[in-house]
Enzyme design. Structure first.
Site, PDB file in Angstrom:
ATOM      1  N   GLU A   1       0.598  -1.196  -0.202  1.00  0.00           N
ATOM      2  CA  GLU A   1      -0.036  -0.091  -0.338  1.00  0.00           C
ATOM      3  C   GLU A   1       1.149   1.118   0.238  1.00  0.00           C
ATOM      4  O   GLU A   1       2.030   1.235   0.588  1.00  0.00           O
ATOM      5  CB  GLU A   1      -0.781   0.061   1.582  1.00  0.00           C
TER       6      GLU A   1
ATOM      7  N   ASP B   1       0.226   4.777   0.305  1.00  0.00           N
ATOM      8  CA  ASP B   1      -0.721   6.220   0.567  1.00  0.00           C
ATOM      9  C   ASP B   1      -0.299   7.559  -0.009  1.00  0.00           C
ATOM     10  O   ASP B   1       0.908   7.540   0.688  1.00  0.00           O
ATOM     11  CB  ASP B   1      -0.997   6.719   2.353  1.00  0.00           C
TER      12      ASP B   1
ATOM     13  N   GLU C   1      -3.198  10.411   3.202  1.00  0.00           N
ATOM     14  CA  GLU C   1      -4.289  11.154   4.466  1.00  0.00           C
ATOM     15  C   GLU C   1      -4.521  12.171   4.697  1.00  0.00           C
ATOM     16  O   GLU C   1      -2.807  12.620   5.406  1.00  0.00           O
ATOM     17  CB  GLU C   1      -3.719   9.679   5.449  1.00  0.00           C
TER      18      GLU C   1
ATOM     19  N   HIS D   1       3.890   1.564   2.204  1.00  0.00           N
ATOM     20  CA  HIS D   1       3.306   0.171   3.163  1.00  0.00           C
ATOM     21  C   HIS D   1       4.653  -1.088   2.424  1.00  0.00           C
ATOM     22  O   HIS D   1       3.230  -1.727   1.601  1.00  0.00           O
ATOM     23  CB  HIS D   1       2.753   0.146   3.778  1.00  0.00           C
TER      24      HIS D   1
END
Ligand SMILES: *[C@@H]1O[C@H](CO)[C@@H](O)[C@H](O)[C@H]1NC(C)=O
Ligand SMILES: *[C@@H]1O[C@H](CO)[C@@H](O)[C@H](O)[C@H]1NC(C)=O
Ligand SMILES: *[C@@H]1O[C@H](CO)[C@@H](O)[C@H](O)[C@H]1NC(C)=O
Length: 385
Positions: free
Chosen positions: A160, A162, A165, A176
């Site tokens: 993942e 991001d 966010e 991640h």
């Protein structure tokens, strides 16, 4: 000829009568406009796996290049009365749009001005199966994330990134990695870096990001977020760089000092200095190569401390473990909360933003009324052919 006329007739009446099931969203890939469909993650919202999604009712509206997600939604039949999680589906509904951003950048404009502490408007990339798995991408299935967040009995994990966010008080960029590519159950003994390697400017500079003109990035107004995926000579991801553009000014993420070293982007050296050695960019690179799915999400936690990792303590100025940040409270106190994403662009490094802040959005009205005119013309034609 006649058959084509009928198909066009149906298509056009759909457009004119607003019956399109999946909202159509335009974005730019290497300078060319792509139209994709928006699909809600059906499993996440409805235990009955209802096929029909009324996007208006779940607070999702699209106007060409602009996508809005409202926090408070209307439909009582869905499991949740808040938020949405959306993916980009290709036009023939067979696959999600996938992104391999190595040696590319992705940019978008975001309006987070109504997102208070505890709300999280997120735009992230996950290595979901591009065909959506068993049920198919047309149903918005196949979710996975680094936390093993799939919603079904079998929770699936995958790499993942991001991109974003955030709310109006705090923001966070994170990678991640996982110990393998693809999707897997956490029970397999494989793992992902759940905490990941994160960059939140508040940790280094309290005046960088916030609501009002005294902040470098002013969240009371729309701004552009650019994320660059720089690679080594052999094409492997080795740096994730963040730029912001607001009022025609390009701003880099604040430099972070750690001992004698200074970092302004996510690299393995930065992650190690930040105490995260288990999220190597090489592993993220291998996963990107498989193609990632984009996810647009607006959510909150049912726990008052549930968003502290984003916006409280060392991460931001929001109160810690706050009663007001509970999802049930936020639904009542923020009926108008929404996030708007627009002008999504993917392309070569430094190609998707300009220093004067121009984005060609002036042509929007002209183009949508043009497509209506073309439709009316085709409708008239089909009546006379
Ligand atoms: C979607 O829901 C809205 C609000 O309840 C309603 O006005 C509209 O007719 C619905 N659309 C469809 C296609 O059912
Ligand atoms: C990185 O990926 C390799 C396989 O390509 C795996 O053996 C290794 O455990 C991964 N590292 C981490 C920290 O996940
Ligand atoms: C992108 O722009 C930056 C800042 O002007 C520059 O340092 C960098 O070399 C450029 N990269 C590419 C690939 O054009």
């Amino acid at each position: 000829m006649c058959f084509h006329g009928v198909v066009l007739f149906l298509l056009c009446s759909k457009i004119l009568l607003g019956e399109e099931k999946n909202p159509v969203f335009s974005w730019i890939k290497d300078g060319v406009t792509v139209t994709s469909l928006i699909v809600q993650d059906v499993v996440a919202r409805s235990p009955e796996r209802a096929i029909f999604v009324n996007y208006t009712e779940i607070g999702v509206t699209v106007d060409d290049k602009s996508l809005t997600q409202r926090f408070v939604t209307q439909n009582q039949n869905w499991r949740n009365e808040w938020g949405s999680r959306l993916y980009l589906l290709n036009n023939d509904r067979t696959n999600y749009e996938t992104f391999d951003l190595r040696n590319k950048e992705l940019s978008f404009d975001v309006d987070v001005s109504s997102l208070v502490c505890g709300l999280n408007g997120a735009l992230y990339m996950i290595e979901m199966p591009k065909n959506g798995g068993a049920e198919g991408s047309a149903f918005g299935t196949g979710y996975c994330d680094a936390g093993g967040g799939g919603t079904d009995s079998e929770k699936l994990a995958c790499t993942e990134i991001d991109l974003w966010e955030g709310n109006k008080e705090a923001t966070h960029l994170a990678s991640h990695s996982c110990s393998r590519t693809g999707q897997f159950s956490v029970g397999e003994g494989k793992y992902c870096a759940i905490g990941g390697c994160t960059m939140n400017p508040y940790r280094y500079d309290h005046s960088f990001y916030g609501y009002g003109s005294s902040y470098t990035v002013d969240t009371s107004k729309k701004f552009t977020v650019v994320t660059q995926f720089l690679t080594s000579a052999s094409g492997n991801l080795n740096e994730i760089r963040r730029l912001y553009v607001q009022k025609g000014k390009v701003v880099s993420a604040p430099a972070i000092s750690n001992g004698a070293m200074s970092y302004s982007s996510i690299t393995d050296a930065f992650c190690e200095a930040a105490g995260v050695s288990n999220s190597p960019l090489q592993n993220v690179s291998n996963s990107l190569e498989m193609g990632h799915v984009l996810s647009f999400s607006l959510w909150a936690s049912d726990d008052g401390a549930g968003m502290d990792w984003l916006n409280s303590g060392k991460n931001g100025r929001c109160p810690e473990n706050s009663e007001a940040a509970k999802r049930t409270k936020l639904v009542k106190s923020n009926p108008g909360a929404h996030v708007t994403w627009s002008n999504l662009k993917v392309g070569a490094i430094n190609s998707t933003f300009t220093r004067d802040g121009g984005d060609g959005s002036g042509s929007l009205l002209v183009r949508s009324s043009l497509s209506t005119l073309v439709c009316i013309f085709i409708l008239l034609l089909t009546l006379f052919v």
